[in-house]
Write a protein that holds these residues in place. Sequence first.
Motif, short mmCIF file in Angstrom:
data_model
loop_
_atom_site.label_atom_id
_atom_site.label_comp_id
_atom_site.label_asym_id
_atom_site.label_seq_id
_atom_site.Cartn_x
_atom_site.Cartn_y
_atom_site.Cartn_z
N ASP A 66 46.35 -31.68 -8.01
CA ASP A 66 47.35 -32.62 -8.49
C ASP A 66 48.21 -31.97 -9.57
O ASP A 66 47.71 -31.26 -10.42
CB ASP A 66 46.61 -33.83 -9.10
CG ASP A 66 47.53 -34.99 -9.39
OD1 ASP A 66 47.70 -35.83 -8.51
OD2 ASP A 66 48.08 -35.03 -10.50
N HIS B 182 48.74 -43.07 -13.66
CA HIS B 182 48.34 -42.03 -12.72
C HIS B 182 46.82 -41.80 -12.78
O HIS B 182 46.15 -41.72 -11.75
CB HIS B 182 49.10 -40.74 -13.01
CG HIS B 182 49.13 -39.78 -11.85
ND1 HIS B 182 50.12 -38.87 -11.64
CD2 HIS B 182 48.25 -39.60 -10.82
CE1 HIS B 182 49.87 -38.18 -10.54
NE2 HIS B 182 48.73 -38.59 -10.03
N HIS C 99 43.71 -42.29 -9.83
CA HIS C 99 42.64 -41.34 -9.48
C HIS C 99 41.28 -42.00 -9.65
O HIS C 99 40.38 -41.81 -8.83
CB HIS C 99 42.74 -40.08 -10.34
CG HIS C 99 43.82 -39.13 -9.90
ND1 HIS C 99 43.68 -37.77 -9.92
CD2 HIS C 99 45.06 -39.37 -9.42
CE1 HIS C 99 44.80 -37.20 -9.47
NE2 HIS C 99 45.65 -38.16 -9.18
N HIS D 156 48.17 -36.72 -16.92
CA HIS D 156 47.04 -37.63 -17.05
C HIS D 156 46.61 -37.76 -18.50
O HIS D 156 46.80 -36.82 -19.29
CB HIS D 156 45.85 -37.11 -16.22
CG HIS D 156 46.10 -37.19 -14.75
ND1 HIS D 156 45.69 -38.25 -13.98
CD2 HIS D 156 46.76 -36.35 -13.90
CE1 HIS D 156 46.07 -38.06 -12.72
NE2 HIS D 156 46.72 -36.92 -12.65
N GLY E 12 53.78 -36.58 -6.20
CA GLY E 12 52.45 -37.17 -6.13
C GLY E 12 52.45 -38.64 -6.47
O GLY E 12 51.44 -39.18 -6.93
ZN LIG Z 1 47.60 -37.75 -8.60
#
Ligand SMILES: [Zn+2]
Length: 244
Positions: A209, A106, A110, A213, A46
Amino acid sequence: MEPDLHGRTQRLEMADQSLREWDATVLDVSEDGIVLDRSAFYPGGGGQPPDHGVLLWGGVQTRVVGVRKGDDLRLVPYEDDPLPGVGTAVRGAVEDARRTALMRTHSALHLLSGVVFRETGALVTGGNMEPLEARMDFNLPEVPPGFKEHVAELCAQEVAADRAIEVAMMSRDEAFRIPDIVRTATNLVPPEVEVVRIVDIVGLDTQADAGTHVASTKQIGGIDVVKVENKGKGFRRLRIRLPD
Ligand SMILES: [Zn+2]
């Protein structure tokens, strides 16, 4: 298939992104790498690169500098570091500074994709990141004057708003009833995947995902929109940087 299982390895970071140290047993060792029964090393994916870290065992250490994804997750050891044998009990540790920087980065991507979609309806076509530096590609034919500054301002507002970033596992059917998931993931989640991991910046952006995070947008710490590049035919690339 269990969503937190890759081959013989249970992926601990899927459920607990704050985990940095854990106990594990070596299941296999080859020149391709080391397979553990349990691992919190993010294997890459990702756009997020693999974690670095260390395995401690028998008074020595094996530095981990990457992960190979095949039938199993194979931790890539540093050059001539000693290798633990099969059955060895090891203490695994993820390098915190790099991982935390990648989590912030990350989450920043988003947040950016959420802001750009809300403003323009543009969809993400790609992205990549290194610690504290990232790019994201959008299908965005028109860029109004002052777009970079406007996006930067909106990103700053969303960081300051300290929105919760929540992770949940749900069935494929349940996940695909969320309109945002259909937008971002219909073509990305293979049909054999029955349980989908959802990362939700509450009120802003919801995506399927597997990445790691931070827990809220304030923890991103700020987003500098460095550049908006025109790559032709509606293809725009935004570059961001995060403060140390
Ligand atoms: Zn992501």
